[in-house]
Design an enzyme around this catalytic site. Structure first.
Site, PDB file in Angstrom:
ATOM      1  N   HIS A  90     112.717 -34.340  17.101  1.00  0.00           N
ATOM      2  CA  HIS A  90     111.842 -33.014  16.692  1.00  0.00           C
ATOM      3  C   HIS A  90     110.423 -33.106  16.601  1.00  0.00           C
ATOM      4  CE1 HIS A  90     115.805 -31.725  15.820  1.00  0.00           C
ATOM      5  NE2 HIS A  90     115.528 -30.353  15.689  1.00  0.00           N
ATOM      6  N   GLU A 127     118.194 -22.009  25.733  1.00  0.00           N
ATOM      7  CA  GLU A 127     116.825 -22.123  26.402  1.00  0.00           C
ATOM      8  C   GLU A 127     116.693 -21.882  27.860  1.00  0.00           C
ATOM      9  OE1 GLU A 127     117.602 -23.642  23.601  1.00  0.00           O
ATOM     10  OE2 GLU A 127     115.916 -23.458  22.458  1.00  0.00           O
TER      11      GLU A 127
END
Lengths: 378, 394
Positions: free
Chosen positions: A159, A90
């Site tokens: 998450h 990322e």
């Protein structure tokens, strides 16, 4: 302090003659149904078709057709030069996307969830959000960061976080949170066309939900204004302000409240930054009561900001303190019962009491499961 | 030549010889002669996974004078910035580049303004080599309106988009993925140009650098990663920070070249080589062996982690400006006095720019709220006093 005169009997009889129109969605020419997933896919497709500078980048956006199938079919249509599968890095690929935006092309970066955006957050904040200001307008950053945000189902603490408050606190970013398919299409198209960095917070559990869409929404030029909230349901007794999935919950709560004689106005924020303070304040000045709803952690959140805005601008109009409904102040647990307790739910019961000389108070509790019991007092 | 030397050194015969001398010394430093001259780089190149370019570099008198002038200007500018900082006219951070000028000047000579450069916070001289003016530099350092970022960026945030200079970045290492992104956009736009992403030996260990290099190699991006190895990441020597300080080899699958960063011609040759490579084969790493005379920033004396002997040693043996001076003199292109005159001119230029910058006003208060967005949407923003200081974002 103004009270609301309500008589349960009158209310019941009124209900019989009130037209039985669903207050949920009031699109006048509602014909087609579209899922949020289809809405996002069509928005990306149309914007890529209209502007050759727009390209997609992210994990599994190409050959896998998208981790949540949002980018399905786009690799076949636009080719590997415009739909780019990235490695799981990322920081690296977000930096590359921002650098490309400096040059003048228009990346749409997908984070598989915004939890992973934390690995790239330096590029979102320091490389993207602040650059137009630091360069005094010489270098603008026309980039969109999109992906699912907030809680899903059973995915655990790492998450499930909602990042709306974090990103929305940073000047230089525009932060959007669609609810319906109309929102998804209009806001994504607006975000892609916008010359500033846009954080586009979707919701995994909304992807499969269908909403009616008018012909206007389906048109390829359809765009929604950034920075404007939508009044999903007009009301006069209490304002409920929410974003993303919680808009649906707020609408359900409003239905329930309606049966008990409370007319709730539901505001779909759509834009977290810029926040549509004027719409929220105008609504609260009308209803005199406010409940904010979000799935995120409560502290320093969107609800807190809205509350502060009302206190600053419309304090004299409040008949009761602002209620904040948010996720539990704990990392998201896995066990189903605990997970249910960690996010707002819609459960109701009501009771009627307290007759005063001049007016009747009707005490209705909307029982929203969170770390404490939250009430709407009327 | 001899006559003019005589004239300049002797004042008594000056009057007599003046008319003659001025005629001869009207042969001022030859700034337009493009007859090729070949120079050798100080040391041969060392390579990793690729061939080395030749040590022989083509140049000419014009280029030599340009190098001398540009580097002397940068040198003077950085020293002047040092004084301004001590006089508290420059605030915050100030990272000076003196000693490293050859990298900026040599690179610029190898490329065009279509190629992009992005660097970290030691950016004053790179900005100038991309066409920035002294006024823009000093005004920005002092936070004035005439600054390249209108006073809103500061020392670490110089930009010049019309010359494809993308800053000016304060977060160590962030500029490397950004630079690979510029390269991506150049390839996407089919511009047939490359990007030089500069970083230091300190940043060379950043993870995001390897992430960006991986993607650049996968996608064949025309990205050139240039490690300006001045051997100290702030106060930490390279051997204390990097298990492998052979930065040109750290690219593993990506080829690399080690270059004497104090030799402007070595830099020029390496950058020419790298540009050709990157356009055909994707990313390449250049390690510039260079040195900074100042500390990391103005808050760092620069002598607690290295010896004064080391600093003076480099200055005597490897100074980039001196190298060019010696080249000019040895090729008989100018006299010492002529070069000194150029330096005097430069000094005056710098002083004039500083005087102009000092007169320049601070930004208007309304500038607090400009450029937050490119498209402000008429949104309201707030100052510290939310009731009194509000603005609509343009």
């Amino acid at each position: 302090m103004l009270g609301i005169v309500r008589q349960k009997m009158l209310e019941q009889s009124l209900k019989k003659i009130r037209p039985a129109v669903s207050v949920l969605r009031s699109y006048s020419s509602a014909a087609k149904q579209m899922t949020v997933r289809e809405a996002l896919n069509s928005a990306l497709d149309e914007e890529m078709s209209a502007d050759s500078k727009v390209f997609l980048m992210g994990e599994e956006v190409g050959e896998y057709q998208g981790a949540y199938k949002i980018t399905k079919g786009l690799l076949d249509k636009y080719g590997p030069e415009r739909v780019l599968d990235t490695p799981i890095t990322e920081a690296g690929f977000t930096g590359i996307a921002v650098g490309a935006a400096y040059y003048g092309v228009k990346p749409v970066v997908e984070f598989m969830t915004f939890n992973f955006s934390m690995q790239a957050i330096d590029h979102i904040i320091n490389s993207a959000a602040k650059t137009n200001y630091m360069s005094s307008g010489r270098i603008s950053v026309p980039i969109v960061f999109r992906g699912p945000n907030g809680a899903a189902a059973g995915v655990g603490a790492q998450h499930s976080q909602c990042y709306a408050a974090w990103y929305a606190s940073c000047p230089g970013l525009k932060v959007l949170a669609p609810y319906s398919s109309e929102d998804a299409r209009g806001l994504l198209k607006a975000g892609i066309r916008d010359p500033d960095p846009v954080v586009f917070l979707e919701n995994e559990l909304l992807y499969g939900e269908s909403f009616p869409v008018s012909d206007e929404v389906l048109d390829s030029s359809f765009c929604l204004p950034i920075g404007k909230a939508k009044i999903e349901r007009k009301g006069k007794d209490v304002t409920i302000a929410a974003y993303s999935k919680m808009v649906g919950y707020a609408l359900k709560a409003a239905e329930t409240l309606e049966k008990d004689g409370i007319d709730a106005e539901v505001i779909n924020l759509r834009s977290i930054r810029p926040l549509d303070r004027s719409t929220i304040n105008a609504s609260v000045r009308k209803t005199n009561r406010l409940v904010t709803v979000e799935e995120a952690f409560p502290q320093h959140g969107v609800g807190a900001e809205i509350c502060a805005s009302i206190v600053e601008e419309s304090f004299a109009y409040l008949d009761a303190p602002v209620e904040r409904i948010a996720g539990a102040d704990v990392p998201m647990p896995y066990a189903a019962n605990l997970e249910r307790m960690a996010v707002p739910q819609v459960i109701y019961h009501f009771s009627l009491f307290s007759y005063n000389y001049q007016y009747i108070y009707t005490h209705i509790c909307i029982y929203m499961h969170a770390n404490t019991h939250n009430f709407i007092h009327l | 030549m001899a006559l003019s030397r005589l004239a300049s050194s002797s004042s008594r015969s000056a009057d007599l010889l003046k008319p003659l001398c001025s005629a001869i010394s009207l042969r001022r430093p030859i700034s337009t002669d493009t007859t090729p001259i070949t120079v050798e780089t100080s040391v041969p190149f060392t390579s990793h996974q690729c061939d080395t370019p030749s040590r022989s570099v083509q140049t000419n008198a014009k280029e030599l004078f340009t190098f001398f002038r540009d580097m002397a200007l940068m040198r003077r500018m950085e020293i002047a910035a040092d004084s301004l900082y001590k006089a508290k006219l420059i605030r915050g951070f100030c990272h000076l580049y003196d000693g490293q000028e050859a990298v900026a000047v040599g690179m610029e000579a190898a490329i065009t303004k279509k190629d992009c450069i992005i660097t970290a916070y030691r950016d004053h001289c790179t900005f100038v080599s991309r066409g920035g003016t002294l006024l823009e530099v000093f005004a920005e350092l002092m936070g004035r309106q005439a600054g390249c970022s209108r006073g809103k960026g500061g020392s670490m945030h110089f930009y010049k988009k019309d010359s494809n200079f993308y800053g000016g970045h304060g977060i160590v290492g962030a500029q490397v993925p950004l630079g690979c992104g510029l390269a991506f956009a150049q390839k996407y736009s089919k511009d047939e140009a490359v990007t030089f992403a500069l970083y230091g030996d300190g940043a060379a260990n950043q993870g995001q650098l390897f992430e960006a290099l991986n993607i650049s190699a996968l996608w064949d991006l025309p990205a050139i990663l240039v490690c300006e190895n001045n051997h100290y990441g702030m106060g930490t020597a390279e051997w204390r920070a990097a298990k492998s300080p052979a930065y040109y080899k750290r690219g593993d699958y990506a080829p690399g070249l080690k270059v004497d960063g104090m030799d402007a011609f070595a830099v020029k040759q390496a950058c020419t080589f790298a540009k050709e490579h990157a356009l055909k084969n994707g990313p390449i790493i250049l390690e510039m062996d260079t040195y900074r005379y100042h500390g990391h920033s103005m808050s760092d004396p620069g002598s607690t982690y290295r010896t004064r002997d080391e600093i003076t040693g480099v200055r005597q043996e490897r100074d980039p400006v001196e190298r060019i001076r010696k080249l000019i003199l040895s090729h008989d292109l100018a006299t010492e006095k002529e070069l000194k005159d150029i330096e005097k001119e430069i000094r005056k230029e710098v002083d004039d720019a500083i005087a102009q910058a000092k007169e320049n006003p601070l930004p208007e208060s309304s500038e607090l709220f400009t450029n937050v967005y490119a498209k402000g949407l008429g949104v309201e923003s707030f100052g510290a006093d939310r009731k009194e200081v509000r603005a609509i974002l343009p």
